[in-house]
Scaffold this active site. Sequence first.
Site, PDB file in Angstrom:
ATOM      1  N   GLY A  10      -9.132  10.600  10.323  1.00  0.00           N
ATOM      2  CA  GLY A  10      -8.929   9.498   9.379  1.00  0.00           C
ATOM      3  C   GLY A  10      -7.978   8.429   9.922  1.00  0.00           C
ATOM      4  N   ASN A  35     -14.708  11.048   4.646  1.00  0.00           N
ATOM      5  CA  ASN A  35     -14.218   9.662   4.608  1.00  0.00           C
ATOM      6  C   ASN A  35     -13.664   9.293   5.978  1.00  0.00           C
ATOM      7  OD1 ASN A  35     -13.480   7.165   3.661  1.00  0.00           O
ATOM      8  ND2 ASN A  35     -11.583   7.889   2.697  1.00  0.00           N
ATOM      9  N   SER A 124       3.238  10.653  -0.640  1.00  0.00           N
ATOM     10  CA  SER A 124       3.070   9.220  -0.892  1.00  0.00           C
ATOM     11  C   SER A 124       4.169   8.727  -1.809  1.00  0.00           C
ATOM     12  CB  SER A 124       1.713   9.015  -1.575  1.00  0.00           C
ATOM     13  OG  SER A 124       1.636   7.738  -2.153  1.00  0.00           O
ATOM     14  N   TYR A 148      -4.725  11.598  -8.559  1.00  0.00           N
ATOM     15  CA  TYR A 148      -4.425  11.558  -7.118  1.00  0.00           C
ATOM     16  C   TYR A 148      -2.913  11.750  -6.899  1.00  0.00           C
ATOM     17  CZ  TYR A 148      -2.685   9.224  -2.960  1.00  0.00           C
ATOM     18  OH  TYR A 148      -1.964   8.925  -1.843  1.00  0.00           O
ATOM     19  N   LYS A 152      -0.568  14.968  -5.214  1.00  0.00           N
ATOM     20  CA  LYS A 152       0.472  14.879  -4.173  1.00  0.00           C
ATOM     21  C   LYS A 152       1.770  15.532  -4.670  1.00  0.00           C
ATOM     22  CE  LYS A 152      -1.612  12.628  -0.832  1.00  0.00           C
ATOM     23  NZ  LYS A 152      -1.908  13.306   0.433  1.00  0.00           N
TER      24      LYS A 152
HETATM   25  C1  UD1 Z   1      -2.321   2.079  -3.862  1.00  0.00           C
HETATM   26  C2  UD1 Z   1      -2.306   3.180  -4.889  1.00  0.00           C
HETATM   27  C3  UD1 Z   1      -1.332   4.244  -4.440  1.00  0.00           C
HETATM   28  C4  UD1 Z   1      -1.763   4.793  -3.084  1.00  0.00           C
HETATM   29  C5  UD1 Z   1      -1.874   3.655  -2.092  1.00  0.00           C
HETATM   30  C6  UD1 Z   1      -2.503   4.165  -0.807  1.00  0.00           C
HETATM   31  C7  UD1 Z   1      -2.861   2.130  -7.022  1.00  0.00           C
HETATM   32  C8  UD1 Z   1      -2.358   1.709  -8.360  1.00  0.00           C
HETATM   33  N1  UD1 Z   1      -1.950   2.626  -6.180  1.00  0.00           N
HETATM   34  O1  UD1 Z   1      -1.003   1.544  -3.761  1.00  0.00           O
HETATM   35  O2  UD1 Z   1      -1.309   5.299  -5.374  1.00  0.00           O
HETATM   36  O3  UD1 Z   1      -0.844   5.748  -2.621  1.00  0.00           O
HETATM   37  O4  UD1 Z   1      -2.704   2.611  -2.606  1.00  0.00           O
HETATM   38  O5  UD1 Z   1      -2.406   3.200   0.188  1.00  0.00           O
HETATM   39  O6  UD1 Z   1      -4.052   2.049  -6.727  1.00  0.00           O
HETATM   40  N2  UD1 Z   1      -3.980  -6.136  -4.578  1.00  0.00           N
HETATM   41  C9  UD1 Z   1      -4.674  -7.295  -4.900  1.00  0.00           C
HETATM   42  N3  UD1 Z   1      -6.010  -7.339  -4.649  1.00  0.00           N
HETATM   43  C10 UD1 Z   1      -6.697  -6.306  -4.087  1.00  0.00           C
HETATM   44  C11 UD1 Z   1      -5.987  -5.134  -3.756  1.00  0.00           C
HETATM   45  C12 UD1 Z   1      -4.634  -5.073  -4.027  1.00  0.00           C
HETATM   46  O7  UD1 Z   1      -4.091  -8.258  -5.416  1.00  0.00           O
HETATM   47  O8  UD1 Z   1      -7.930  -6.419  -3.888  1.00  0.00           O
HETATM   48  C13 UD1 Z   1      -2.522  -6.086  -4.810  1.00  0.00           C
HETATM   49  C14 UD1 Z   1      -2.084  -4.999  -5.771  1.00  0.00           C
HETATM   50  O9  UD1 Z   1      -2.096  -5.452  -7.083  1.00  0.00           O
HETATM   51  C15 UD1 Z   1      -0.678  -4.680  -5.241  1.00  0.00           C
HETATM   52  C16 UD1 Z   1      -0.791  -4.936  -3.733  1.00  0.00           C
HETATM   53  O10 UD1 Z   1      -1.926  -5.784  -3.567  1.00  0.00           O
HETATM   54  O11 UD1 Z   1       0.254  -5.584  -5.781  1.00  0.00           O
HETATM   55  C17 UD1 Z   1      -1.002  -3.678  -2.913  1.00  0.00           C
HETATM   56  O12 UD1 Z   1      -2.101  -2.955  -3.425  1.00  0.00           O
HETATM   57  P1  UD1 Z   1      -2.716  -1.684  -2.679  1.00  0.00           P
HETATM   58  O13 UD1 Z   1      -2.966  -2.019  -1.257  1.00  0.00           O
HETATM   59  O14 UD1 Z   1      -3.882  -1.200  -3.483  1.00  0.00           O
HETATM   60  O15 UD1 Z   1      -1.541  -0.624  -2.675  1.00  0.00           O
HETATM   61  P2  UD1 Z   1      -0.712   0.014  -3.907  1.00  0.00           P
HETATM   62  O16 UD1 Z   1      -1.228  -0.452  -5.218  1.00  0.00           O
HETATM   63  O17 UD1 Z   1       0.722  -0.188  -3.626  1.00  0.00           O
END
Ligand code: UD1
Length: 339
Positions: A10, A35, A124, A148, A152
């Site tokens: 991965g 995956n 995490s 999830y 953890k």
């Molecule tokens: C997410 C998971 C977390 C997991 C981690 C793994 C959620 C709520 N949390 O963390 O449990 O351990 O991924 O890497 O899913 N964002 C956008 N547009 C997008 C994607 C993300 O605006 O298409 C924003 C989100 O709102 C956030 C930031 O980007 O503010 C980071 O998001 P993301 O990469 O999904 O990470 P986490 O939410 O921190």
Amino acid sequence: MQILITGGAGYIGSHTCVELAAAGHDLVVLDNFVNSNPASLMRVEHITGRKITLITADLCHAADVSAVFAAHAIDAVIHFAGLKAVGESNDKPLLYYHNNITGTLNLLQAMDAANCRQLVFSSSATVYGVPQKLPLTEDHPLSATNPYGRSKLMIEEILRDLYQSDARWRLAILRYFNPVGAHESGLIGEDPLGPPNNLMPFVAQVAGGRRDKLSVWGKDYPTIDGTGVRDYIHVVDLAAGHVKALDKLSAHHQGKCFVVNLGTGTGYSVMQVIENFKRASNRDIPYQICPRRAGDVAEVVASPDFAREFLGWEAQRGLDEMCRDHWRWQANNPNGFAS
Ligand code: UD1
């Protein structure tokens, strides 16, 4: 040492294989490829010039896991294998608990039977739940908001109970913040199945033209520009943290159980990531502002102090390198390993 890496094909696993091989360890990878792609390991072999022993197996099949320890003299295990999509875990909690918890129990039982009691576990920052105080230190109260995250947290508790029961175990629990970027060769990187849930891979696919535009989930958070702030960490720095944790476990002969954050201590907003990625890729990144995503919080930032003091590890790469390397991987492999 001969190291078993579960989930070694991965994203984080493959980068950790590169660092472990560079540190002189022999590698046995177990993966079920639900995956991930075996091509990643061929590329790790290419980067490192070292051969990896590959076992295609599922941790949920206890007999297969025991067979690995019967066939190979494993000194330590780095346990990455698991399902990790938050949304999917809400829809399929039994799948998540079965895969993540049963898989880990089978692994621990096989290790115990084989007298191999040295493990590094991929946890995490999600186990901190909604941050009550930033930056997050390892003694912050624990809670999780989805299956999830709870899987953890449960595994962390299982490991603490195990150590209480038998102090021969040497256990490192690593709490990752937001891993991004790729190996600087551009040969390995994150290859999400379907549309990415996470920010950086989505941004990269928009920059590469594979997706039309990014949805920015919320611009009304109490942050620098209203968008969510996260502690992004270059995956190569994260991988190096595993080698340091393993060194720490192996350095003493008595057992131990420790928890360490792997983050940088610096947070960046979604808009800062977009701007930086635009510069790194020299591409436009169309986006639209959307409502907040359920379960998101305003800001998540690690305290990296304990990792620095205890492991002698700190992240070396900043957001520029994260975006540059992530883009190199995306540009060279527009469809991931299938390219
Ligand atoms: C997410 C998971 C977390 C997991 C981690 C793994 C959620 C709520 N949390 O963390 O449990 O351990 O991924 O890497 O899913 N964002 C956008 N547009 C997008 C994607 C993300 O605006 O298409 C924003 C989100 O709102 C956030 C930031 O980007 O503010 C980071 O998001 P993301 O990469 O999904 O990470 P986490 O939410 O921190």
